[in-house]
Design a protein around this motif. Structure first.
Motif, PDB file in Angstrom:
ATOM      1  N   PRO A 147       0.887  -1.238  -0.269  1.00 51.18           N
ATOM      2  CA  PRO A 147       0.032   0.099   0.093  1.00 51.18           C
ATOM      3  C   PRO A 147       0.834   1.043  -0.021  1.00 51.18           C
ATOM      4  O   PRO A 147       0.422   2.239  -0.727  1.00 51.18           O
ATOM      5  CB  PRO A 147      -0.701  -0.135   1.268  1.00 51.18           C
ATOM      6  N   MET A 148       1.793   1.151   0.684  1.00 51.07           N
ATOM      7  CA  MET A 148       2.946   2.448   0.623  1.00 51.07           C
ATOM      8  C   MET A 148       3.293   2.897  -0.579  1.00 51.07           C
ATOM      9  O   MET A 148       3.633   3.953  -0.959  1.00 51.07           O
ATOM     10  CB  MET A 148       4.048   2.349   1.485  1.00 51.07           C
ATOM     11  N   VAL A 149       3.748   1.622  -1.378  1.00 54.95           N
ATOM     12  CA  VAL A 149       4.194   2.099  -2.923  1.00 54.95           C
ATOM     13  C   VAL A 149       3.283   2.615  -3.662  1.00 54.95           C
ATOM     14  O   VAL A 149       3.134   3.632  -4.335  1.00 54.95           O
ATOM     15  CB  VAL A 149       4.609   0.632  -3.657  1.00 54.95           C
ATOM     16  N   GLY A 150       1.700   2.307  -3.388  1.00 62.19           N
ATOM     17  CA  GLY A 150       0.587   2.852  -4.190  1.00 62.19           C
ATOM     18  C   GLY A 150       0.399   4.199  -3.777  1.00 62.19           C
ATOM     19  O   GLY A 150       0.109   5.137  -4.689  1.00 62.19           O
ATOM     20  N   VAL A 151       0.185   4.283  -2.534  1.00 64.34           N
ATOM     21  CA  VAL A 151       0.230   5.919  -1.828  1.00 64.34           C
ATOM     22  C   VAL A 151       1.003   6.755  -2.511  1.00 64.34           C
ATOM     23  O   VAL A 151       0.909   7.822  -2.887  1.00 64.34           O
ATOM     24  CB  VAL A 151       0.005   5.719  -0.431  1.00 64.34           C
ATOM     25  N   SER A 152       2.521   6.160  -2.685  1.00 62.03           N
ATOM     26  CA  SER A 152       3.709   7.060  -2.982  1.00 62.03           C
ATOM     27  C   SER A 152       3.425   7.651  -4.381  1.00 62.03           C
ATOM     28  O   SER A 152       3.643   8.693  -4.733  1.00 62.03           O
ATOM     29  CB  SER A 152       4.981   6.437  -2.467  1.00 62.03           C
ATOM     30  N   LEU A 153       3.068   6.610  -5.127  1.00 60.23           N
ATOM     31  CA  LEU A 153       2.896   6.988  -6.759  1.00 60.23           C
ATOM     32  C   LEU A 153       1.861   7.751  -6.705  1.00 60.23           C
ATOM     33  O   LEU A 153       2.013   8.689  -7.655  1.00 60.23           O
ATOM     34  CB  LEU A 153       2.779   5.423  -7.350  1.00 60.23           C
ATOM     35  N   VAL A 154       0.664   7.635  -6.197  1.00 61.42           N
ATOM     36  CA  VAL A 154      -0.435   8.684  -6.306  1.00 61.42           C
ATOM     37  C   VAL A 154      -0.048   9.967  -5.834  1.00 61.42           C
ATOM     38  O   VAL A 154      -0.327  10.767  -6.536  1.00 61.42           O
ATOM     39  CB  VAL A 154      -1.633   8.299  -5.511  1.00 61.42           C
ATOM     40  N   LEU A 155       0.551   9.943  -4.849  1.00 58.58           N
ATOM     41  CA  LEU A 155       1.007  11.528  -4.236  1.00 58.58           C
ATOM     42  C   LEU A 155       2.213  11.791  -5.176  1.00 58.58           C
ATOM     43  O   LEU A 155       2.004  13.427  -5.494  1.00 58.58           O
ATOM     44  CB  LEU A 155       1.818  11.557  -2.848  1.00 58.58           C
ATOM     45  N   MET A 156       3.222  11.013  -5.751  1.00 62.55           N
ATOM     46  CA  MET A 156       3.868  11.728  -6.721  1.00 62.55           C
ATOM     47  C   MET A 156       3.433  12.138  -7.955  1.00 62.55           C
ATOM     48  O   MET A 156       3.858  13.137  -8.575  1.00 62.55           O
ATOM     49  CB  MET A 156       5.025  10.607  -6.901  1.00 62.55           C
TER      50      MET A 156
END
Length: 650
Positions: free
Chosen positions: A317-326
């Motif tokens: 989930p952290m990878v997905g959240v980071s990609l969305v924020l980026m």
């Protein structure tokens, strides 16, 4: 009121015009990112070329969790950990009699996590021997040549044990058994894409880490480079470390921590995006590093099973959240700054986010196959970062070239102004020099020739006879010749002027029966002074004239000696020295260096000292009244360098 309303309308008009433009750019950016995502989806839907269909083996009997059933590959297992009793696939393949002369292989394009393959009861492949191929995020294929002695014409038995140790469930793709020359190209292609290219990208990532680290060291005021260098270093560690398979050791724990450090890398890259876009670090930004910290603690204090379980809950989930924020941050930066680096980074984030979604669909078995492409899509981020740095470097070079061009133009303009200023200064200096020379000539003519002419006029008006007038006229002529001679260009060689003075001194002494003894103490006489000016010469010559005149009028001398020499001073520098001596009556010299008793003689000596001081020279006077040796000596020591102005006058 009307004026204020008009100003407010004028101020609001640019904002009203900006809103539609900003909205239009946002729509264009989103459409472009949607197109990139669509192209990624089309690329992911394309299947890689495989072996001929007649060599595929898809029908198997599966023994899993104590139950046996028929399955067709590809197969998704529901198990996340099956090491003691792994799923077992049993099937058969047919080798035609005409293929007996060809080497046969078994080819497994994709599996999770490890496999053991046996043919006719003999093991021919065990992927657990290659720890690099057992990473769940790798798509490493496997191939093994079947020994010819194991095969026989017709049906042959094949058995596959699928070892699963998480964190995702088990998976086995379609396998192929057939001639090695027909299976090997598919294996080589998959090895190139899923094994070799990631190694190349990881090496590139290591190079980027070094470059970014150097940039951060040289530019400490830009911490974004240091953060990105740390992210690249973590990614390199993840790529080249192997999954521990044996006993738990401190090194294996460290490997587990680094391999599971994807959320830390994502947090660092997200931090870089924030800093690079010019945004302020959020107050609760430390939360980004919380999942990675928890995984690190689990790896150090717990076991591998705990880390694998937490990886799905924290890291994915952290990878997905980071990609969305980026994606949001890069979109804002690209629209606000409109620079190439932010735009490229936004496109790379879109590719990675699309591939991450595809991987999640594969994990949850929404798609019929499982090929993880997030690791490959990370290369888009590396390309974007490399291209962005190159673009920024090229832009900096262009700015430097532009600045250098402007600087050259400004220097050229300034140089022209300086040249014009130098010309004006030279003209002013030339005019000032001419004015000073006119003033000197006027002063010299007034002090010398003027006084003589006044004497001539006075004598003629009194009618005292022609002898006095003749003497005054000769004195005026002598002074005029002195002024004229001082104007000659002697090239700094005072000896030339002294030669003319010698002729005049002989003419002056001859009527009085006084001999002139001329001596040169050194071969060169006096040193050459390039800075010597006419007013220097006239002061020196008049000083010497005064010394000779005093000897003629007051000393009753029979011989006058002039000695010229070059002496070495205490500082090691050469100085010229001119000495005038007579053998006549001396006089008493006061402690101040003047003649005692005679006001007129004292005034003459003061004039001599003043002339010497104006030239920067030193005058020494000595005289004897009694004894066997009588006479007066005037010693003039010239300076090493004559002054540029007549400011030494006392």
């Amino acid at each position: 009121m009307n004026g204020r309303g008009g100003d407010a309308t004028a101020e609001q008009r640019p904002a009203r015009e900006w809103r539609p433009l900003r909205t239009s750019r946002l729509v264009q950016y989103l459409l472009l990112q949607a197109a990139i995502a669509g192209l990624c989806v089309l690329a992911l839907l394309q299947s890689l070329p495989g072996p001929p269909a007649q060599y595929q083996v898809t029908a198997f009997n599966l023994t899993e969790a104590g139950a046996e059933r028929a399955v067709t590959l590809p197969y998704f297992s529901s198990l996340r950990n099956a090491m003691a009793d792994p799923p077992r696939f049993s099937g058969k393949f047919v080798r035609p009699a005409e293929e007996a002369g060809h080497a046969w292989s078994v080819f497994l394009p994709r599996f999770t996590n490890g496999v053991e393959v046996t043919v006719n009861g003999v093991a021919v492949l065990d992927s657990r021997r290659d720890p690099a191929a057992n990473r769940p995020d790798r798509n490493a294929p496997a191939i093994a040549v079947i020994p010819p002695s194991l095969l026989h014409d017709g049906d042959n038995a094949i058995s596959i044990r699928l070892f699963i140790w998480g964190p995702v469930t088990g998976f086995l793709d379609r396998i192929s058994v057939g001639p090695d020359e027909l299976l090997r190209p598919s294996y080589n292609l998959r090895t190139l894409i899923f094994v070799t290219l990631p190694v190349v990208f990881s090496s590139w990532q290591a190079i980027l880490a070094v470059i970014l680290g150097i940039m951060w060291v040289m530019r400490r005021h830009e911490p974004a480079y240091g953060v990105l260098a740390a992210a690249m270093a973590v990614g390199v560690a993840q790529a080249f470390l192997q999954t521990p398979m044996g006993d738990v050791t401190p090194l294996s724990r460290l490997n587990v921590v680094l391999i599971a450090s994807a959320p830390i890398e994502c947090a660092l890259v997200l931090t870089f995006a924030l800093l690079f876009s010019g945004m302020k670090w959020p107050r609760y930004g430390w939360i980004l590093f919380l999942p990675g910290g928890l995984l690190a603690l689990a790896g150090l204090l717990g076991n591998q099973a705990l880390v694998r379980g937490l990886f799905l809950v924290l890291a994915v989930p952290m990878v997905g959240v980071s990609l969305v924020l980026m994606a949001v941050i890069t979109a804002r930066s690209a629209l606000k700054r409109q620079n190439v680096a932010s735009f490229l980074l936004g496109c790379a984030v879109t590719i990675m986010l699309t591939c991450w979604i595809a991987d999640m669909l594969a994990v949850f078995q929404v798609v019929p196959n499982r090929i993880f492409v997030s690791r490959l899509s990370y290369s888009a981020m590396l390309v974007a970062i490399g291209a962005g740095l190159t673009w920024r470097f090229a832009r900096a070079l262009n700015e430097v070239d532009s600045f250098a061009g402007r600087l050259v133009a400004q220097v050229r303009v300034t140089e022209e102004k300086l040249k014009a200023s130098f010309v004006r200064e030279e003209e002013r200096a030339r005019a000032a020099a001419l004015a000073r020379e006119r003033t000197r000539l006027m002063r010299d003519l007034h002090d010398g020739l003027g006084g003589q002419l006044v004497s001539i006029v006075a004598l003629s008006e009194r009618g005292n006879g022609g002898e006095g007038i003749a003497d005054a006229a000769r004195a005026a002529l002598k002074d005029l010749r002195l002024v004229i001679d001082s104007m000659d260009d002697i090239g700094g060689d005072l000896m030339l002027s002294l030669g003319s003075w010698r002729e005049r001194a002989l003419a002056q002494l001859r009527p009085h029966g006084i001999a002139l003894d001329w001596r040169a103490g050194t071969a060169q006489g006096l040193p050459v002074h390039p800075e010597l000016r006419p007013w220097h010469v006239i002061q020196i010559v008049r000083l010497l004239d005064e010394a000779v005149t005093n000897a003629v009028k007051h000393a009753d001398a029979k011989r006058i000696t002039v000695r010229i020499e070059t002496l070495a001073g205490a500082d090691g520098m050469e100085r010229g020295c001119i000495t005038v001596e007579d053998d006549g009556r001396g006089f008493e010299v006061t402690p101040e260096g003047t003649a005692a008793g005679s006001i007129k003689a004292a005034r003459g000596l003061r004039n001599m000292r003043s002339r010497a001081a104006r030239c920067g020279a030193e005058l020494e006077l000595s005289s004897c009244l009694r004894g066997d040796v009588q006479g007066t000596q005037v010693r003039l020591t010239l300076p090493h360098r004559f002054p540029d102005s007549d400011g030494a006058a006392g």
